[in-house]
Design a protein around this motif. Structure first.
Motif, PDB file in Angstrom:
ATOM      1  N   PHE A   1      -6.683   5.061   6.586  1.00  0.00           N
ATOM      2  CA  PHE A   1      -6.653   3.693   6.062  1.00  0.00           C
ATOM      3  C   PHE A   1      -5.402   2.957   6.533  1.00  0.00           C
ATOM      4  O   PHE A   1      -5.485   1.813   7.014  1.00  0.00           O
ATOM      5  CB  PHE A   1      -6.697   3.761   4.531  1.00  0.00           C
ATOM      6  CG  PHE A   1      -6.633   2.427   3.841  1.00  0.00           C
ATOM      7  CD1 PHE A   1      -7.710   1.548   3.855  1.00  0.00           C
ATOM      8  CD2 PHE A   1      -5.487   2.055   3.145  1.00  0.00           C
ATOM      9  CE1 PHE A   1      -7.637   0.330   3.193  1.00  0.00           C
ATOM     10  CE2 PHE A   1      -5.413   0.833   2.485  1.00  0.00           C
ATOM     11  CZ  PHE A   1      -6.502  -0.023   2.515  1.00  0.00           C
TER      12      PHE A   1
ATOM     13  N   PRO B   1       0.809  -1.229   0.000  1.00  0.00           N
ATOM     14  CA  PRO B   1       0.000   0.000   0.000  1.00  0.00           C
ATOM     15  C   PRO B   1       0.837   1.272   0.000  1.00  0.00           C
ATOM     16  O   PRO B   1       0.446   2.279  -0.592  1.00  0.00           O
ATOM     17  CB  PRO B   1      -0.800  -0.112   1.304  1.00  0.00           C
ATOM     18  CG  PRO B   1      -0.841  -1.558   1.601  1.00  0.00           C
ATOM     19  CD  PRO B   1       0.464  -2.116   1.112  1.00  0.00           C
TER      20      PRO B   1
ATOM     21  N   HIS C   1      -9.873  -2.919   2.439  1.00  0.00           N
ATOM     22  CA  HIS C   1      -8.794  -3.715   3.028  1.00  0.00           C
ATOM     23  C   HIS C   1      -8.667  -5.072   2.342  1.00  0.00           C
ATOM     24  O   HIS C   1      -7.556  -5.541   2.080  1.00  0.00           O
ATOM     25  CB  HIS C   1      -9.032  -3.895   4.529  1.00  0.00           C
ATOM     26  CG  HIS C   1      -8.756  -2.663   5.326  1.00  0.00           C
ATOM     27  ND1 HIS C   1      -7.499  -2.121   5.451  1.00  0.00           N
ATOM     28  CD2 HIS C   1      -9.588  -1.840   6.032  1.00  0.00           C
ATOM     29  CE1 HIS C   1      -7.560  -1.029   6.193  1.00  0.00           C
ATOM     30  NE2 HIS C   1      -8.809  -0.825   6.556  1.00  0.00           N
TER      31      HIS C   1
ATOM     32  N   ILE D   1       3.979   5.857 -11.278  1.00  0.00           N
ATOM     33  CA  ILE D   1       2.955   6.576 -10.510  1.00  0.00           C
ATOM     34  C   ILE D   1       3.582   7.329  -9.353  1.00  0.00           C
ATOM     35  O   ILE D   1       3.033   8.314  -8.885  1.00  0.00           O
ATOM     36  CB  ILE D   1       1.837   5.663  -9.954  1.00  0.00           C
ATOM     37  CG1 ILE D   1       2.387   4.630  -8.986  1.00  0.00           C
ATOM     38  CG2 ILE D   1       1.062   5.016 -11.059  1.00  0.00           C
ATOM     39  CD1 ILE D   1       1.321   3.758  -8.392  1.00  0.00           C
TER      40      ILE D   1
ATOM     41  N   ILE E   1       4.355   0.980 -10.715  1.00  0.00           N
ATOM     42  CA  ILE E   1       4.673   1.500  -9.383  1.00  0.00           C
ATOM     43  C   ILE E   1       5.658   2.657  -9.474  1.00  0.00           C
ATOM     44  O   ILE E   1       5.471   3.701  -8.839  1.00  0.00           O
ATOM     45  CB  ILE E   1       5.262   0.375  -8.498  1.00  0.00           C
ATOM     46  CG1 ILE E   1       4.213  -0.704  -8.241  1.00  0.00           C
ATOM     47  CG2 ILE E   1       5.782   0.949  -7.187  1.00  0.00           C
ATOM     48  CD1 ILE E   1       3.021  -0.236  -7.479  1.00  0.00           C
TER      49      ILE E   1
ATOM     50  N   PRO F   1      -0.063   6.306  -4.598  1.00  0.00           N
ATOM     51  CA  PRO F   1      -0.817   7.219  -5.460  1.00  0.00           C
ATOM     52  C   PRO F   1      -2.002   6.551  -6.151  1.00  0.00           C
ATOM     53  O   PRO F   1      -3.066   7.145  -6.287  1.00  0.00           O
ATOM     54  CB  PRO F   1       0.220   7.668  -6.494  1.00  0.00           C
ATOM     55  CG  PRO F   1       1.527   7.472  -5.832  1.00  0.00           C
ATOM     56  CD  PRO F   1       1.358   6.253  -4.974  1.00  0.00           C
ATOM     57  N   ILE F   2      -1.823   5.296  -6.564  1.00  0.00           N
ATOM     58  CA  ILE F   2      -2.905   4.637  -7.297  1.00  0.00           C
ATOM     59  C   ILE F   2      -4.029   4.235  -6.349  1.00  0.00           C
ATOM     60  O   ILE F   2      -5.214   4.360  -6.670  1.00  0.00           O
ATOM     61  CB  ILE F   2      -2.355   3.436  -8.107  1.00  0.00           C
ATOM     62  CG1 ILE F   2      -3.257   3.176  -9.300  1.00  0.00           C
ATOM     63  CG2 ILE F   2      -2.207   2.194  -7.266  1.00  0.00           C
ATOM     64  CD1 ILE F   2      -2.597   2.301 -10.357  1.00  0.00           C
ATOM     65  N   ILE F   3      -3.690   3.800  -5.152  1.00  0.00           N
ATOM     66  CA  ILE F   3      -4.715   3.440  -4.170  1.00  0.00           C
ATOM     67  C   ILE F   3      -5.465   4.690  -3.708  1.00  0.00           C
ATOM     68  O   ILE F   3      -6.693   4.703  -3.631  1.00  0.00           O
ATOM     69  CB  ILE F   3      -4.062   2.728  -2.960  1.00  0.00           C
ATOM     70  CG1 ILE F   3      -3.545   1.349  -3.383  1.00  0.00           C
ATOM     71  CG2 ILE F   3      -5.063   2.577  -1.813  1.00  0.00           C
ATOM     72  CD1 ILE F   3      -2.786   0.617  -2.289  1.00  0.00           C
TER      73      ILE F   3
ATOM     74  N   SER G   1      -5.875   7.305  -5.316  1.00  0.00           N
ATOM     75  CA  SER G   1      -6.711   7.786  -6.416  1.00  0.00           C
ATOM     76  C   SER G   1      -7.973   6.948  -6.589  1.00  0.00           C
ATOM     77  O   SER G   1      -9.086   7.467  -6.642  1.00  0.00           O
ATOM     78  CB  SER G   1      -5.891   7.789  -7.708  1.00  0.00           C
ATOM     79  OG  SER G   1      -6.711   7.997  -8.833  1.00  0.00           O
ATOM     80  N   ILE G   2      -7.806   5.627  -6.652  1.00  0.00           N
ATOM     81  CA  ILE G   2      -8.948   4.761  -6.929  1.00  0.00           C
ATOM     82  C   ILE G   2      -9.893   4.650  -5.734  1.00  0.00           C
ATOM     83  O   ILE G   2     -11.109   4.743  -5.880  1.00  0.00           O
ATOM     84  CB  ILE G   2      -8.464   3.347  -7.333  1.00  0.00           C
ATOM     85  CG1 ILE G   2      -7.747   3.398  -8.692  1.00  0.00           C
ATOM     86  CG2 ILE G   2      -9.637   2.379  -7.409  1.00  0.00           C
ATOM     87  CD1 ILE G   2      -7.276   2.045  -9.176  1.00  0.00           C
ATOM     88  N   LEU G   3      -9.338   4.469  -4.539  1.00  0.00           N
ATOM     89  CA  LEU G   3     -10.191   4.197  -3.378  1.00  0.00           C
ATOM     90  C   LEU G   3     -10.623   5.449  -2.622  1.00  0.00           C
ATOM     91  O   LEU G   3     -11.694   5.468  -2.023  1.00  0.00           O
ATOM     92  CB  LEU G   3      -9.479   3.246  -2.405  1.00  0.00           C
ATOM     93  CG  LEU G   3      -9.229   1.815  -2.867  1.00  0.00           C
ATOM     94  CD1 LEU G   3      -8.563   1.009  -1.752  1.00  0.00           C
ATOM     95  CD2 LEU G   3     -10.528   1.126  -3.273  1.00  0.00           C
ATOM     96  N   PHE G   4      -9.799   6.485  -2.627  1.00  0.00           N
ATOM     97  CA  PHE G   4     -10.083   7.605  -1.723  1.00  0.00           C
ATOM     98  C   PHE G   4     -10.162   8.970  -2.408  1.00  0.00           C
ATOM     99  O   PHE G   4     -10.018  10.003  -1.751  1.00  0.00           O
ATOM    100  CB  PHE G   4      -9.029   7.653  -0.605  1.00  0.00           C
ATOM    101  CG  PHE G   4      -8.942   6.361   0.167  1.00  0.00           C
ATOM    102  CD1 PHE G   4     -10.040   5.882   0.873  1.00  0.00           C
ATOM    103  CD2 PHE G   4      -7.769   5.623   0.168  1.00  0.00           C
ATOM    104  CE1 PHE G   4      -9.964   4.699   1.572  1.00  0.00           C
ATOM    105  CE2 PHE G   4      -7.695   4.420   0.865  1.00  0.00           C
ATOM    106  CZ  PHE G   4      -8.794   3.953   1.569  1.00  0.00           C
TER     107      PHE G   4
ATOM    108  N   ASN H   1      -8.218  10.712  -4.072  1.00  0.00           N
ATOM    109  CA  ASN H   1      -7.030  11.563  -3.871  1.00  0.00           C
ATOM    110  C   ASN H   1      -7.064  12.379  -2.584  1.00  0.00           C
ATOM    111  O   ASN H   1      -6.514  13.481  -2.533  1.00  0.00           O
ATOM    112  CB  ASN H   1      -6.833  12.492  -5.070  1.00  0.00           C
ATOM    113  CG  ASN H   1      -6.557  11.710  -6.327  1.00  0.00           C
ATOM    114  OD1 ASN H   1      -5.688  10.838  -6.349  1.00  0.00           O
ATOM    115  ND2 ASN H   1      -7.311  11.984  -7.367  1.00  0.00           N
TER     116      ASN H   1
ATOM    117  N   ALA I   1       2.319   1.563  -3.580  1.00  0.00           N
ATOM    118  CA  ALA I   1       1.303   1.861  -4.598  1.00  0.00           C
ATOM    119  C   ALA I   1       0.417   3.024  -4.171  1.00  0.00           C
ATOM    120  O   ALA I   1      -0.664   3.219  -4.715  1.00  0.00           O
ATOM    121  CB  ALA I   1       0.456   0.619  -4.861  1.00  0.00           C
TER     122      ALA I   1
END
Lengths: 200, 200
Positions: free
Chosen positions: A179, A157, B145, B104, B101, A162-164, A166-169, A171, A160
């Motif tokens: 999290f 986590p 999660h 990004i 990775i 920036p991607i998490i 972006s997708i989950l939260f 930004n 990764a």
DNA sequence: GTCTATATGCAGATAGAC
DNA sequence: GTCTATCTGCATATAGAC
């Protein structure tokens, strides 16, 4: 603090943030508050400076990992302590995992040489696990998979991010931070549940 | 195959292997069997070419992820299928995770823009999970999660390959390959065990 | 040891012939 | 559209004064 130490600290900061290829000697010199030429006076080349920085980082980290392994007496204690300490460690040095991952892929042979020296005390962990397995307390699992699972869930986590984010939260850095805080207990529970024998 | 397609394919290969900063236009031209100037004729700048490559890769990957989510009907099926398909996908394109990775983290804003377009069908997964939770089949866990745990355990070993291969397998690629093969069932079991309610 | 000035080399980008 | 030749700029590295 000697000039050499000042340079190493500045170089460490820049290299970790931007990687070997993305870093400029000028930027390191600026960060250290000295001249570019002085970097070459002390370390001859960028490659040399980078190697020294890499070695110093490794020497600072390895003992920490050893310690958290040695301290625990059973597999449950080990899992709990390992996850907790690893997450705390990363909070102090949030860009280090990405840096490591990138550099070991850019030049694997360099890492291999640097890591030759110190081995991790896997034998101790393996015997802890085997004891609990034969006592019927936990399901059979190879130490390699267990370790990789734990380290993966902790480090990925961050790597990764920036991607998490972006997708989950959407930004929102705060949501991502929350999290990460949750994960200390979530991952610990997840791992303990996964390896425990279920009583039917 | 048009020249543009040949260039994109060559650029894709080089960029994925070496990253944006580590790649040279000359190398891409050589790989494509054409001249450096032609790269600029078609794509004006390296930055431009990179962005196009990045976009193409993203457009090839996202539908695959969508598909594996849409196909499954329950959380157990989803976990099993997701892990299996993701691992298969990575075997085809082993350097892509590292590339992603690194890039990004190098320029997060670029990713954010590119990812804006397509959202993943999390609502469907969330409802599947909620149904099983309220039916008492699985333990309460946030979809975020669970997803991060699964993706982490699948991708991290690939991303950290050199260091894992070095520490755990004495730099033997074959042993590492076997390890990855094992993980399809190991990780699936691990996740299912972790989320299942234990019958006491 | 530390600086300024400069050399060297290379990578991205352009001009112009065909 | 595709090439050769060339420009431009930048980054590492060195020379040499202080």
């Amino acid at each position: 603090m000697t000039t050499e130490e000042i340079i190493l600290q500045a170089a460490s900061k820049i290299f970790i943030l931007k990687g070997m290829e993305g870093s400029r000697m000028q930027e390191i010199a600026d960060e250290a508050g000295i001249n570019k030429a002085l970097l070459h006076y002390y370390f001859r080349s960028k490659e040399n400076l980078f190697d020294r920085v890499f070695m110093e980082i490794k020497n600072r980290l390895i003992p920490k990992v050893h310690l958290s392994i040695e301290k625990s007496d059973g597999i449950r204690a080990f899992v709990t302590m390992f996850i907790s300490e690893y997450i705390d460690l990363i909070k102090e040095i949030p860009y280090l995992p990405q840096f490591f991952i990138h550099e070991i892929n850019r030049d694997p042979s360099k890492i291999i040489k640097i890591l030759q020296s110190g081995e991790l005390p896997f034998t101790k962990m393996q015997s802890m696990i085997d004891a609990d397995i034969s006592a019927g307390k936990i399901k059979p699992i190879k130490i390699e998979h267990l370790m990789v699972n734990m380290v993966s869930m902790i480090l990925f986590p961050i790597v990764a991010r920036p991607i998490i984010e972006s997708i989950l939260f959407g930004n929102d850095p705060q949501q991502f931070s929350l999290f990460l805080d949750e994960r200390k207990s979530v991952v610990t529970d997840f791992v303990l549940q996964a390896i425990e024998i279920k009583n039917i």
